[in-house]
Design a protein around this motif. Sequence first.
Motif, PDB file in Angstrom:
ATOM      1  N   GLY A  60       0.884  -1.253   0.004  1.00  0.00           N
ATOM      2  CA  GLY A  60      -0.088  -0.016  -0.218  1.00  0.00           C
ATOM      3  C   GLY A  60       0.880   1.105   0.140  1.00  0.00           C
ATOM      4  O   GLY A  60       2.206   1.136  -0.388  1.00  0.00           O
ATOM      5  N   ALA A  61       0.306   2.479   0.593  1.00  0.00           N
ATOM      6  CA  ALA A  61       1.053   3.567   0.492  1.00  0.00           C
ATOM      7  C   ALA A  61       2.382   3.426   1.208  1.00  0.00           C
ATOM      8  O   ALA A  61       3.485   3.866   0.581  1.00  0.00           O
TER       9      ALA A  61
ATOM     10  N   LEU B 272       4.982   0.682  -0.288  1.00  0.00           N
ATOM     11  CA  LEU B 272       5.492   0.946  -1.767  1.00  0.00           C
ATOM     12  C   LEU B 272       6.609   1.976  -1.568  1.00  0.00           C
ATOM     13  O   LEU B 272       7.656   1.904  -1.908  1.00  0.00           O
TER      14      LEU B 272
ATOM     15  N   GLY C 196      -1.274  -0.804  -4.101  1.00  0.00           N
ATOM     16  CA  GLY C 196      -1.694   0.629  -4.021  1.00  0.00           C
ATOM     17  C   GLY C 196      -3.165   0.812  -4.134  1.00  0.00           C
ATOM     18  O   GLY C 196      -3.617   1.857  -4.770  1.00  0.00           O
TER      19      GLY C 196
ATOM     20  N   ILE D 204      -4.769   3.886  -2.603  1.00  0.00           N
ATOM     21  CA  ILE D 204      -4.532   5.181  -3.362  1.00  0.00           C
ATOM     22  C   ILE D 204      -5.446   5.212  -4.427  1.00  0.00           C
ATOM     23  O   ILE D 204      -5.816   6.405  -4.722  1.00  0.00           O
ATOM     24  N   ARG D 205      -5.608   4.277  -5.130  1.00  0.00           N
ATOM     25  CA  ARG D 205      -6.235   4.318  -6.471  1.00  0.00           C
ATOM     26  C   ARG D 205      -7.472   4.942  -6.053  1.00  0.00           C
ATOM     27  O   ARG D 205      -8.240   5.877  -6.695  1.00  0.00           O
TER      28      ARG D 205
ATOM     29  N   CYS E 144      -6.737  11.424  -5.381  1.00  0.00           N
ATOM     30  CA  CYS E 144      -5.856  10.917  -4.192  1.00  0.00           C
ATOM     31  C   CYS E 144      -5.399  12.388  -3.603  1.00  0.00           C
ATOM     32  O   CYS E 144      -4.713  13.232  -4.127  1.00  0.00           O
TER      33      CYS E 144
ATOM     34  N   THR F 140      -3.983   6.979  -9.869  1.00  0.00           N
ATOM     35  CA  THR F 140      -3.161   6.044 -10.279  1.00  0.00           C
ATOM     36  C   THR F 140      -1.765   6.696 -10.712  1.00  0.00           C
ATOM     37  O   THR F 140      -0.824   5.935 -10.878  1.00  0.00           O
TER      38      THR F 140
ATOM     39  N   VAL G 207       0.410   6.073  -7.522  1.00  0.00           N
ATOM     40  CA  VAL G 207       0.974   4.609  -7.468  1.00  0.00           C
ATOM     41  C   VAL G 207       1.909   4.364  -8.657  1.00  0.00           C
ATOM     42  O   VAL G 207       3.095   3.762  -8.390  1.00  0.00           O
TER      43      VAL G 207
ATOM     44  N   PHE H  25      -2.086   9.829   4.528  1.00  0.00           N
ATOM     45  CA  PHE H  25      -1.072   9.628   3.523  1.00  0.00           C
ATOM     46  C   PHE H  25       0.205  10.133   3.731  1.00  0.00           C
ATOM     47  O   PHE H  25       1.282   9.590   3.911  1.00  0.00           O
TER      48      PHE H  25
END
Length: 389
Positions: free
Chosen positions: A13-14, A17, A40, A43-44, A51, A109, A112, A375
Amino acid sequence: MTETYDCVIIGAGAAGLFCAARAGATGKRVLLLDHARAPGEKIRISGGGRCNFTNLAVTAANFLSENPHFAKSALARFTPADFLDLVARHRIAWHEKTLGQLFCDGKSTQIVDMLLEEMQAVGATLRLQTPVSTVAHGPDGFRLTTPTGQIGAKTLVLATGGKSIPKMGATGFAYDIARQFGHRVTETRPALVPLTFGDSFAPLAGVSTPVIASNARASFAESLLFTHRGLSGPAILQLSSYWREGEAISIDLIPGIALADSLRAQRQREGKRAITTHLAHHLPTRLVEALTPELGLTGNLADHSDKRLMQIETALKNRTLTPTGSEGYRTAEVTLGGVATEGLDSQSMMSKTVPGLFIIGEAVDVTGWLGGYNFQWAWASADAAGRAI
Ligand code: FDA
């Protein structure tokens, strides 16, 4: 033969990554595992598909935690400006929407893709659809069991987030592994979540209005949205993080408006018009209609005495409502609570009792407000761990 890495991160995930990119940048061999089909995913879907990746005004005061000081170090060392530098390097256009909240101009995205590119640039490996069934710890580090075999890791990062939106693969995995290694997990509960009131507000579903929503612990001046099952919108989502079952909340439907004064002035000029017509200047018409029986909003403005106007103002400013519950993890944006911070080093996110074990992101008992704060915590905690690995 067991494949081995300097660092294995569970959860793409955030936080996972970004941590993979940061740890890879220090020259470590990094493997990022996730049981989902795509990285992610939150996030998408975040920020309505654009986002809300950070907030310009991040301070530790925008987070809930048993220890309100814990997040300070990581947040100070990786700031919104640092994330914006990264976003600029990847030529991602953004805008400030409101209250310092920064969103992509295009699709979420892009964030991401940016994180995947950062990872790839440092040679970190992403492996999806790989659940981890057991984690063991010995003198040489960690040993993970996956359906395709065992994986060895000198350091292990738990970045599997919280329990919100199980449909998207959220699990209590980080909590289970943290407990296995002797860490305490605080009470966890759905947060940034709509509150339910049976079907009392169903006729108003879709109506939105600025309010101040408050209780004894917090107060938020943002908009409220009526839904078929209760109340939502930023003001309610924010307050939900501070709400407990059985407690009432207070809503000011006319924030900053001296309604009785305004209606008195109107009465002098246009006393022969319906009071509801005047109120509709301050509140959505459907809400005025719904409140008419309760507040006696009948007749012309001239029919209402100063005392009545003041009673109407007071009733609109102090509405006390008791939710029957919340929508729960099904729709909650985050999980409040998590791995207790006393077991983690605030500079590196490393376990104080299990060297080489790191816990980052939403899995930790640090929960942000609505508005890009969660985030920013994911980036900051991932950076802290990534540097230390
Ligand atoms: P995250 O949940 O992102 O990632 C965890 C990863 O671990 C997932 O990929 C999951 O598949 C994986 N995983 C879980 N269990 C596993 C297991 N057992 N084995 C292997 N992998 C496992 N925040 C914000 O700041 N701005 C915003 O605009 C929004 N908008 C928003 C909208 C919606 C609808 C939601 C649900 C949430 C938000 N948020 C948000 C909150 C934000 O998405 C959240 O706080 C971060 O994604 C947390 O990042 P993490 O990496 O910690 O967990």
